[in-house]
Design an enzyme around this catalytic site. Sequence first.
Site, mmCIF file in Angstrom:
data_model
loop_
_atom_site.group_PDB
_atom_site.id
_atom_site.type_symbol
_atom_site.label_atom_id
_atom_site.label_comp_id
_atom_site.label_asym_id
_atom_site.label_seq_id
_atom_site.Cartn_x
_atom_site.Cartn_y
_atom_site.Cartn_z
ATOM 1 N N ASN A 9 0.807 -1.222 0.000
ATOM 2 C CA ASN A 9 0.000 0.000 0.000
ATOM 3 C C ASN A 9 0.844 1.279 0.000
ATOM 4 O OD1 ASN A 9 0.840 -0.373 2.645
ATOM 5 N ND2 ASN A 9 -1.033 0.450 3.528
ATOM 6 N N CYS A 10 2.150 1.151 -0.158
ATOM 7 C CA CYS A 10 3.058 2.299 -0.191
ATOM 8 C C CYS A 10 3.014 2.948 -1.581
ATOM 9 C CB CYS A 10 4.480 1.826 0.134
ATOM 10 S SG CYS A 10 5.752 3.076 -0.133
#
Length: 109
Positions: A9-10
């Site tokens: 999710n970065c």
Amino acid sequence: MIKMYGIKNCDTIKRAGKFLEDQGVDFEFIDFRQTPIDIQTLQSFIDGVGWDKLINKRSTTYRNLNDNEKQNITLALTLKNPTLIKRPVLVTKEGVSVGFDKVLYQRLV
């Protein structure tokens, strides 16, 4: 085979992964949270770039450490808190790099 380490999710991981895919570069993504790294892998990151480049001092995880932990980042602390690691970590036959750098990534294609 190129390996990219990080968390899915970065935003930086997403940009780096998209860039590599757009360039047709084959790579394996390893999510720290789903597949924790081992001490040998972490040590190879440190050997490749050093603690200063490896640790993300702007991360929430780092900011939540107490002063003693910030002054004494250890293998055990980093393994316990892999989000301390700056992302992405890219491992290629040339070595280890940290962060997304288009110039460096373009050399891979």
